[in-house]
Design a protein around this motif. Structure first.
Motif, PDB file in Angstrom:
ATOM      1  N   LEU A  14       0.824  -1.217   0.000  1.00 27.85           N
ATOM      2  CA  LEU A  14       0.000   0.000   0.000  1.00 27.85           C
ATOM      3  C   LEU A  14       0.853   1.260   0.000  1.00 27.85           C
ATOM      4  O   LEU A  14       0.440   2.290  -0.526  1.00 27.85           O
ATOM      5  N   ARG A  15       2.012   1.131   0.583  1.00 26.55           N
ATOM      6  CA  ARG A  15       2.906   2.288   0.649  1.00 26.55           C
ATOM      7  C   ARG A  15       3.225   2.833  -0.746  1.00 26.55           C
ATOM      8  O   ARG A  15       3.381   4.027  -0.939  1.00 26.55           O
ATOM      9  N   LYS A  16       3.293   1.924  -1.704  1.00 27.27           N
ATOM     10  CA  LYS A  16       3.610   2.352  -3.071  1.00 27.27           C
ATOM     11  C   LYS A  16       2.418   3.033  -3.735  1.00 27.27           C
ATOM     12  O   LYS A  16       2.583   3.817  -4.657  1.00 27.27           O
ATOM     13  N   ASP A  17       1.234   2.684  -3.282  1.00 30.42           N
ATOM     14  CA  ASP A  17       0.037   3.142  -3.982  1.00 30.42           C
ATOM     15  C   ASP A  17      -0.633   4.354  -3.370  1.00 30.42           C
ATOM     16  O   ASP A  17      -1.444   4.998  -4.022  1.00 30.42           O
ATOM     17  N   VAL A  18      -0.349   4.614  -2.112  1.00 24.42           N
ATOM     18  CA  VAL A  18      -1.053   5.730  -1.471  1.00 24.42           C
ATOM     19  C   VAL A  18      -0.098   6.876  -1.162  1.00 24.42           C
ATOM     20  O   VAL A  18       1.116   6.677  -1.058  1.00 24.42           O
ATOM     21  N   ALA A  19      -0.699   8.014  -1.017  1.00 25.09           N
ATOM     22  CA  ALA A  19       0.101   9.212  -0.725  1.00 25.09           C
ATOM     23  C   ALA A  19      -0.673  10.085   0.251  1.00 25.09           C
ATOM     24  O   ALA A  19      -1.804   9.776   0.613  1.00 25.09           O
ATOM     25  N   GLY A  20      -0.031  11.142   0.625  1.00 21.89           N
ATOM     26  CA  GLY A  20      -0.687  12.141   1.477  1.00 21.89           C
ATOM     27  C   GLY A  20      -0.882  11.671   2.906  1.00 21.89           C
ATOM     28  O   GLY A  20      -0.059  10.947   3.463  1.00 21.89           O
ATOM     29  N   ASP A  21      -2.004  12.067   3.425  1.00 21.82           N
ATOM     30  CA  ASP A  21      -2.302  11.791   4.824  1.00 21.82           C
ATOM     31  C   ASP A  21      -2.419  10.285   5.079  1.00 21.82           C
ATOM     32  O   ASP A  21      -2.021   9.789   6.133  1.00 21.82           O
ATOM     33  N   THR A  22      -2.942   9.604   4.102  1.00 25.57           N
ATOM     34  CA  THR A  22      -3.105   8.149   4.241  1.00 25.57           C
ATOM     35  C   THR A  22      -1.758   7.472   4.417  1.00 25.57           C
ATOM     36  O   THR A  22      -1.637   6.515   5.182  1.00 25.57           O
ATOM     37  N   LEU A  23      -0.776   7.967   3.726  1.00 24.48           N
ATOM     38  CA  LEU A  23       0.568   7.383   3.834  1.00 24.48           C
ATOM     39  C   LEU A  23       1.112   7.564   5.255  1.00 24.48           C
ATOM     40  O   LEU A  23       1.713   6.641   5.823  1.00 24.48           O
ATOM     41  N   LYS A  24       0.878   8.718   5.801  1.00 21.89           N
ATOM     42  CA  LYS A  24       1.339   8.964   7.176  1.00 21.89           C
ATOM     43  C   LYS A  24       0.643   8.018   8.155  1.00 21.89           C
ATOM     44  O   LYS A  24       1.250   7.489   9.081  1.00 21.89           O
ATOM     45  N   ARG A  25      -0.645   7.837   7.921  1.00 20.65           N
ATOM     46  CA  ARG A  25      -1.394   6.919   8.784  1.00 20.65           C
ATOM     47  C   ARG A  25      -0.867   5.498   8.630  1.00 20.65           C
ATOM     48  O   ARG A  25      -0.856   4.720   9.587  1.00 20.65           O
ATOM     49  N   LEU A  26      -0.494   5.197   7.421  1.00 20.46           N
ATOM     50  CA  LEU A  26       0.048   3.864   7.148  1.00 20.46           C
ATOM     51  C   LEU A  26       1.334   3.638   7.944  1.00 20.46           C
ATOM     52  O   LEU A  26       1.518   2.574   8.554  1.00 20.46           O
ATOM     53  N   PHE A  27       2.190   4.607   7.943  1.00 24.83           N
ATOM     54  CA  PHE A  27       3.439   4.509   8.715  1.00 24.83           C
ATOM     55  C   PHE A  27       3.132   4.311  10.198  1.00 24.83           C
ATOM     56  O   PHE A  27       3.761   3.499  10.875  1.00 24.83           O
ATOM     57  N   LYS A  28       2.155   5.067  10.638  1.00 22.47           N
ATOM     58  CA  LYS A  28       1.807   5.003  12.064  1.00 22.47           C
ATOM     59  C   LYS A  28       1.223   3.628  12.402  1.00 22.47           C
ATOM     60  O   LYS A  28       1.566   3.040  13.428  1.00 22.47           O
ATOM     61  N   LEU A  29       0.385   3.165  11.523  1.00 23.20           N
ATOM     62  CA  LEU A  29      -0.243   1.865  11.749  1.00 23.20           C
ATOM     63  C   LEU A  29       0.805   0.764  11.801  1.00 23.20           C
ATOM     64  O   LEU A  29       0.712  -0.158  12.629  1.00 23.20           O
ATOM     65  N   TYR A  30       1.774   0.852  10.944  1.00 19.71           N
ATOM     66  CA  TYR A  30       2.854  -0.149  10.904  1.00 19.71           C
ATOM     67  C   TYR A  30       3.524  -0.256  12.271  1.00 19.71           C
ATOM     68  O   TYR A  30       3.782  -1.357  12.758  1.00 19.71           O
ATOM     69  N   GLN A  31       3.764   0.867  12.848  1.00 17.21           N
ATOM     70  CA  GLN A  31       4.420   0.856  14.163  1.00 17.21           C
ATOM     71  C   GLN A  31       3.444   0.492  15.270  1.00 17.21           C
ATOM     72  O   GLN A  31       3.811  -0.169  16.235  1.00 17.21           O
ATOM     73  N   ASP A  32       2.197   0.939  15.112  1.00 17.72           N
ATOM     74  CA  ASP A  32       1.189   0.596  16.120  1.00 17.72           C
ATOM     75  C   ASP A  32       0.984  -0.909  16.218  1.00 17.72           C
ATOM     76  O   ASP A  32       0.749  -1.438  17.314  1.00 17.72           O
ATOM     77  N   LEU A  33       1.031  -1.546  15.088  1.00 23.97           N
ATOM     78  CA  LEU A  33       0.833  -2.996  15.075  1.00 23.97           C
ATOM     79  C   LEU A  33       2.090  -3.747  15.508  1.00 23.97           C
ATOM     80  O   LEU A  33       2.081  -4.964  15.612  1.00 23.97           O
ATOM     81  N   GLY A  34       3.145  -3.014  15.694  1.00 27.47           N
ATOM     82  CA  GLY A  34       4.389  -3.635  16.176  1.00 27.47           C
ATOM     83  C   GLY A  34       5.123  -4.412  15.103  1.00 27.47           C
ATOM     84  O   GLY A  34       5.970  -5.264  15.416  1.00 27.47           O
ATOM     85  N   LEU A  35       4.804  -4.134  13.863  1.00 29.49           N
ATOM     86  CA  LEU A  35       5.455  -4.873  12.783  1.00 29.49           C
ATOM     87  C   LEU A  35       6.918  -4.462  12.619  1.00 29.49           C
ATOM     88  O   LEU A  35       7.719  -5.220  12.060  1.00 29.49           O
ATOM     89  N   HIS A  36       7.227  -3.291  13.097  1.00 30.38           N
ATOM     90  CA  HIS A  36       8.625  -2.846  12.994  1.00 30.38           C
ATOM     91  C   HIS A  36       9.546  -3.703  13.862  1.00 30.38           C
ATOM     92  O   HIS A  36      10.737  -3.812  13.585  1.00 30.38           O
ATOM     93  N   LYS A  37       8.946  -4.314  14.869  1.00 37.09           N
ATOM     94  CA  LYS A  37       9.769  -5.188  15.725  1.00 37.09           C
ATOM     95  C   LYS A  37      10.231  -6.414  14.944  1.00 37.09           C
ATOM     96  O   LYS A  37      11.332  -6.918  15.167  1.00 37.09           O
ATOM     97  N   ASP A  38       9.367  -6.865  14.046  1.00 37.36           N
ATOM     98  CA  ASP A  38       9.778  -7.984  13.179  1.00 37.36           C
ATOM     99  C   ASP A  38      10.950  -7.575  12.301  1.00 37.36           C
ATOM    100  O   ASP A  38      11.876  -8.358  12.071  1.00 37.36           O
ATOM    101  N   ALA A  39      10.866  -6.357  11.819  1.00 35.71           N
ATOM    102  CA  ALA A  39      11.956  -5.859  10.970  1.00 35.71           C
ATOM    103  C   ALA A  39      13.250  -5.750  11.775  1.00 35.71           C
ATOM    104  O   ALA A  39      14.335  -6.079  11.268  1.00 35.71           O
ATOM    105  N   TYR A  40      13.125  -5.330  13.019  1.00 35.80           N
ATOM    106  CA  TYR A  40      14.312  -5.277  13.887  1.00 35.80           C
ATOM    107  C   TYR A  40      14.894  -6.680  14.062  1.00 35.80           C
ATOM    108  O   TYR A  40      16.108  -6.870  14.062  1.00 35.80           O
ATOM    109  N   ALA A  41      13.978  -7.614  14.229  1.00 35.94           N
ATOM    110  CA  ALA A  41      14.425  -9.006  14.409  1.00 35.94           C
ATOM    111  C   ALA A  41      15.168  -9.490  13.170  1.00 35.94           C
ATOM    112  O   ALA A  41      16.146 -10.238  13.280  1.00 35.94           O
TER     113      ALA A  41
END
Lengths: 124, 996
Positions: free
Chosen positions: B112-139
């Motif tokens: 979705l990051r490739k397809d959306v822009a603007g405010d939605t993109l910011k929300r997407l970034f936030k959601l990614y971290q809210d869901l804790g998916l960044h921890k998987d990336a750290y792993a």
């Protein structure tokens, strides 16, 4: 009760289609989703929507063909908004020549799309 | 002679090896098996991959609406939407426990990051971290596989996890190129200073492609302020120097001349070349000497680059150097470039000579007119003359002024007659210029500062001999206006007077609304000619004001002021204007000055109270009439007083109600008389009794059962605070409002008790307990508990200080706690609490959603949720308290089991417990469950031989629950709690026994 405006969304990318579908429905439109050109044609033959939002690159039936079909075969003047990939300006120009009303380039801002749809419908 | 039979020479024959046929068969079989195995493996993995892809696709379709819901949730969402959102959040939390789902969710968000822009993109970034998916990336960063690390870095970069910056920096010098390159891009993307860190620290080569990618990242950054890249020209890593040079050129950082000149001497040709390109770009003339110096030690490409730079930067002094190169250099390309550079410095200096045909022997056909032939000849002569001039110039610069002195020919002065051919150069040029009159007139040539250097040789060209002619654009009246505007302060009078514009011409103009002050200054008496101007200036700013309709007395006060205002306006603005203007102004809505309303005068408005009756009744009758009139006036006056307080407390004079005097003997007689008139008593004794009762009331104890009055504090907070200060003196003032007879009686009581002080009797006073007895205090606290809120806290604190009874004090303390909690439900140690997703959701959901959420806590909750549930046990809402107690117990059992039992047994027990707890809706079900368990226990002899006795803690809990004031919790709830504890103990004991 105010009748919802019918919007035909033609987008082959499932994720984006789902996202835009959700946003547009949330925005108060009755959205019909089509994954390819054939589905679009079927929808158009069944019922004419108030506005069409279509991707340029679609299987079977491209966005430009869709514009041509609506304008020349169906003889309809309903607003058509084209979604194009960045750097696809040539196709956009052709689509405009064929009768598209507006275009929005990917990556799409759903809020921007909402504004454009509302503007086109207001023009009508 | 023996014949050698070569054909059949046995030495030359090649014998096939003798291999056993069985072995051959075995080998064939083995290879066939291997082939089949290979194909099977290929098919297996292919199908597996396809199946996985299909599964992922399917899951993506399932999850994408959920993601959309998360992305587009808004603060002003409806209740249903919020409930759905909460459910989704719970659902997604459940899904996130599965690794496959986590991967799919990450993929969805990355797509979705490739397809959306603007405010939605910011929300997407936030959601990614809210869901804790960044921890998987750290792993992933900890993996030993390069592709996994690279993917992790890519995810963190694409999702703009800036916190990952420090983790990624360690990969900047990783020996694996893919990881390194990914880290470089990540650093530059995540933080603006990433490029600095990268250039400072990188030890490896930066490929051309990588440089392009990095540049692309940098230039697409918003509000990016590039650092001075000259700082890295001294780097030990030559790739850094090269990249810095390219960045310097890209960002036009032309403040590193010395470094650039020095880098021309660099050993690396690429750096040298880039430095020359920078020198050429920034016109570093000082570098010419260095360029000439390094020329002889450079390769062909560099030589060409240097010659190119000299061509751009050089002057005629450098032509000699270039000529020398042209003669000495063996390389054809370099020679050509040298000549090209000479021509760049001095255009047309070198004329093409090779393969030029000799035209001297050409004969002109007879049928061609002489004029044409002559003109052709003249042109030829002109060219020759030019050649001569070039020769002269190339040898000496002194000829240049002579050329410049050439007579300037105006286009209109050029004689078109070409018959008069002259031999000198100027004449030739004149003739050549004849046919150039069709050219557009050159208006102006802008000389860029430092950028454009007029070439001295160009003035030899005929076209450059043309005079620059400026075409004058005729001035229009409009330009007059603009000029006038520039010359002096803008004045419409003069402008319009000078342009002779009439009204019709000005009709298209928008109406200019000028400020009042400006209007005053510009509306000086003007001549008749300026009547139109006056009309423009007459346009006023008109405000439509909705004037509040004050009472009549105030209207009288305001009206003269209004008139005065209009009068002033008319005098100042309309002075000197025609009658039409006057009428125009009169028709316009009157402009009021708001400030006149913002004065205390407005609050002088008297407050009108509904008076009861017009005729003054006899003294004793007052009380009765107040009774009959139902005290409506009290409410009215208090409301009025409150309204006035809101406007301005200090300025509002309050009409006070005179309290009644104590009944004198005379009044008593009258009172008796009235009562007799009103009620037909059988004897006078009854009347005496009533009067006695009245007079005894102050000493009587207030009977709440008889007079059931609801205390409604109608006084303002301010007044309330004042009242609190005098609690001990029994001077609290409350307004009692009661619609029925009890209120009337109460009022009589209050008046007869003389509670209301004389001075503060603007409203009926509070009926306050005369004696500070325990019962009355509790009664008061009951009322406060029932009707009060957090605003009562100061009063309660005051009461707490003055209270002497311990029970009352305890009660007051509880009330304060209650109000504090109500005011700030979950605020205790917010900063110290661990983050709890349910708690977060609880803040923004209603009771139904909370109950749903608690169901989810029961299934999904962990240790942190226990703390949260404990807090919920004190919730205001009975259902939430009840549910919380249920869930708390179930969760506690589950967690205890999880902690103590091995994974397998935990899974079984957990599922059982969860199933059971889900089924348990009422305490009765718990009991039935226990009974069921007891039956089961009886079946197992040793393991389940557990003593069923209440522990001290349990007893305490039970007692506490019994003594708690929460009415909603039924005894069965407490019993259920104890049973659950028993359950927990049973399970613990079972586990302990099992574990030996």
């Amino acid at each position: 009760m105010i009748e919802k405006k019918k919007l035909l969304l033609a987008e082959d990318d499932d994720l984006l289609a789902s996202l835009l579908h959700f946003r547009l429905e949330k925005g108060g439109y009755e959205v019909q989703l089509s994954k390819d050109g054939r589905e679009v044609k079927e929808h158009l033959d069944q019922q004419m929507p108030d506005i069409i939002v279509s991707d340029i690159m679609m299987p079977y039936f491209s966005g430009m063909e869709l514009v041509d079909y609506v304008r020349n075969e169906l003889k309809s003047s309903i607003p058509i908004i084209i979604i194009s990939s960045a750097g696809n300006e040539e196709n956009v120009l052709i689509a405009f020549e064929m009768g598209a009303n507006d275009f929005i380039s990917k990556p799409v801002s759903p809020s921007e799309l909402m504004v454009r749809v509302a503007r086109e419908l207001n023009k009508v | 002679m023996p014949i050698i039979n070569l054909t059949y020479n046995p030495l030359l024959r090649i014998k096939a090896p003798k291999i056993h046929t069985d072995l051959l068969w075995d080998l064939s079989f083995m290879f066939i098996c291997l082939a089949i195995l290979y194909l099977a493996t290929v098919f297996f993995f292919r199908n597996r991959m396809l199946a996985k892809a299909k599964k992922v696709k399917q899951r993506k379709i399932e999850l994408s609406p959920m993601i959309s819901e998360f992305l587009f949730i808004e603060d002003d969402a409806t209740k249903v939407e919020k409930t759905n959102y909460i459910n989704l959040k719970i659902e997604i939390r459940q899904l996130l426990k599965n690794d496959f789902n986590r991967d799919v969710l990450s993929e969805i968000l990355l797509d979705l990051r490739k397809d959306v822009a603007g405010d939605t993109l910011k929300r997407l970034f936030k959601l990614y971290q809210d869901l804790g998916l960044h921890k998987d990336a750290y792993a992933k960063l900890k993996s030993w596989r390069w592709e996994v690390i690279s993917k992790g870095i890519l995810e963190l970069t694409q999702m703009q996890v800036t916190e990952a910056y420090n983790f990624i920096t360690k990969f900047i010098n990783d020996k694996r190129a893919t990881i390194r390159k990914q880290a470089e891009i990540a650093l530059v993307t995540l933080k603006p200073e990433g490029i600095n860190y990268f250039l400072d620290n990188t030890k490896y080569k930066i490929s051309e492609w990588q440089q392009l990618k990095l540049l692309d990242v940098i230039r697409n950054q918003e509000d990016y302020l590039p650092p001075p890249f000259k700082a890295w020209l001294t780097s030990q890593n030559r790739y850094v120097v090269l990249f810095a040079l390219r960045l310097i050129k890209y960002y036009n950082q032309n403040d590193a001349y010395s470094s650039l000149i020095e880098l021309v001497k660099h050993k690396n040709n690429q750096i040298k070349e880039e430095a020359i390109a920078c020198i050429k770009e920034f016109n570093v003339v000082e570098a010419l000497a260095t360029l000439k110096l390094v020329f002889w030690k450079s390769n062909t490409d560099l030589k060409i680059a240097i010659l190119d730079a000299i061509g751009v930067l050089g002057s005629e002094a450098d032509i000699e150097f270039l000529t020398l190169i042209e003669t000495k250099e063996a390389n054809f390309s370099v020679k050509s470039k040298a000549l090209s550079s000479i021509n760049t410095i001095s255009p047309e200096c070198i004329i093409p000579t090779k393969d030029i045909a000799d035209t001297s022997g050409y004969r002109i056909p007879d049928d061609i007119t002489v004029d044409v032939a002559q003109s052709h000849m003249k042109a030829h002569e002109g060219a020759k003359a030019l050649e001569q001039i070039d020769e002269v110039i190339s040898t000496t610069e002194k000829t240049e002024p002579e050329i410049e002195k050439t007579e300037v020919i105006e286009p209109d002065q050029i004689n078109t007659n070409t018959d008069k051919t002259q031999e000198n150069v100027s004449n030739v040029e004149k003739k050549a210029a004849v046919n150039i009159d069709f050219l557009p007139i050159v208006i102006e040539v802008l000389h860029k500062e430092g950028g454009y250097r007029p070439n001295k040789q160009t003035n030899r060209s005929v076209i450059n001999e043309l005079e620059v002619v400026y075409e004058e654009v005729l001035h229009t009246p409009l330009s007059n206006i603009s000029n006038m505007c520039l010359e002096k302060p803008f004045n419409w009078n003069t402008v319009i007077a000078s342009t002779d514009l009439n009204k019709e011409e000005l009709a298209f103009l928008p109406v200019v609304i000028d400020s009042l002050e400006e209007t005053k200054t510009t509306t000086e008496p003007t001549s008749n000619n300026n009547s139109t101007i006056g009309e423009i200036n007459q346009i006023e700013v008109c405000f439509d004001e909705v004037v509040p309709t004050p009472p009549q007395e105030k209207t009288a006060n305001i009206a003269p002021e209004t008139e005065l205002k209009v009068g002033k306006q008319t005098e100042t603005e309309v002075k000197g204007k025609s009658a039409t203007i006057l009428s125009f102004i009169e028709q316009t809505p009157i402009c009021f000055d708001y400030s006149c309303y913002n004065t205390p005068e407005i609050f002088d408005m008297p407050i009108f109270y509904n008076e009861i009756g017009t005729d003054k009744p006899p003294k004793g009758q007052d009380i009765i009439e107040i009774e009959v009139n139902d005290l409506e006036f009290l409410l009215f006056s208090s409301e009025m007083a409150k309204e006035n307080e809101m406007d301005d407390e200090s300025t509002v004079p309050r009409k006070t109600i005179q309290p009644h005097d104590p009944m004198s003997p005379q009044d008593e007689q009258k009172f008796k008389k009235i009562i007799n008139e009103l009620i037909d008593f059988k004897d006078a004794k009854q009347v005496d009794e009533i009067i006695e009762e009245f007079q005894d009331w102050p000493s009587q104890e207030f009977d709440q059962n008889v007079i059931d009055i609801e205390f409604i504090p109608l006084v303002s907070d301010e007044q309330e605070k004042q009242d609190i200060g005098s609690v001990d003196k029994s001077e609290q003032q409350y307004v009692s409002a009661q619609e029925d007879k009890s209120l009337k009686t109460e009022n009589i009581k209050s008046s007869s008790n003389d509670i209301i002080s004389d001075n503060n009797a603007n409203i009926p006073k509070v009926i306050c307990p005369q004696e500070n007895s325990e019962e009355t205090s509790i009664q008061l606290l009951d009322d406060i508990e029932e009707l009060g809120d957090e605003r009562e806290i100061p009063l309660l604190k005051e009461l707490l200080v003055n209270e002497k009874y311990a029970t009352v004090k305890e009660r007051i303390g509880k009330l304060i706690d209650k109000f504090v909690e109500v005011n700030n439900p979950i605020s205790i140690d917010d900063s110290l609490k661990p983050f709890n997703v349910f708690e977060d959701l609880f803040r923004s959901c209603d009771t139904e959603a909370k109950l749903i959420l608690m169901d989810e806590i029961e299934v999904l909750g962990d240790q942190s949720d226990l703390v949260f549930l404990e807090r919920l046990l004190e919730d205001d809402h009975a259902m939430i308290r009840y549910k919380a107690s249920q869930v708390h117990e179930t969760l506690r059992i589950r967690l205890t089991l999880e902690a103590e039992v091995g994974s397998q047994s935990v899974a079984n027990t957990k599922s059982e417990q969860i199933e059971q707890s889900k089924k348990e809706e009422t305490p009765q079900e718990y009991i039935s469950l226990l009974r069921k368990l007891e039956i089961d226990l009886s079946g197992n002899s040793e393991i389940f031989n557990i003593e069923f006795e209440l522990t001290e803690d349990l007893e305490k809990n039970t007692l506490a629950s019994q003594s708690s004031e929460e009415e909603e919790i039924t005894p069965t709830t407490a019993a259920k709690g104890s049973f659950m504890n028993q359950l927990q103990i049973i399970s613990n004991k079972i586990i302990n026994k099992l574990n030996g």
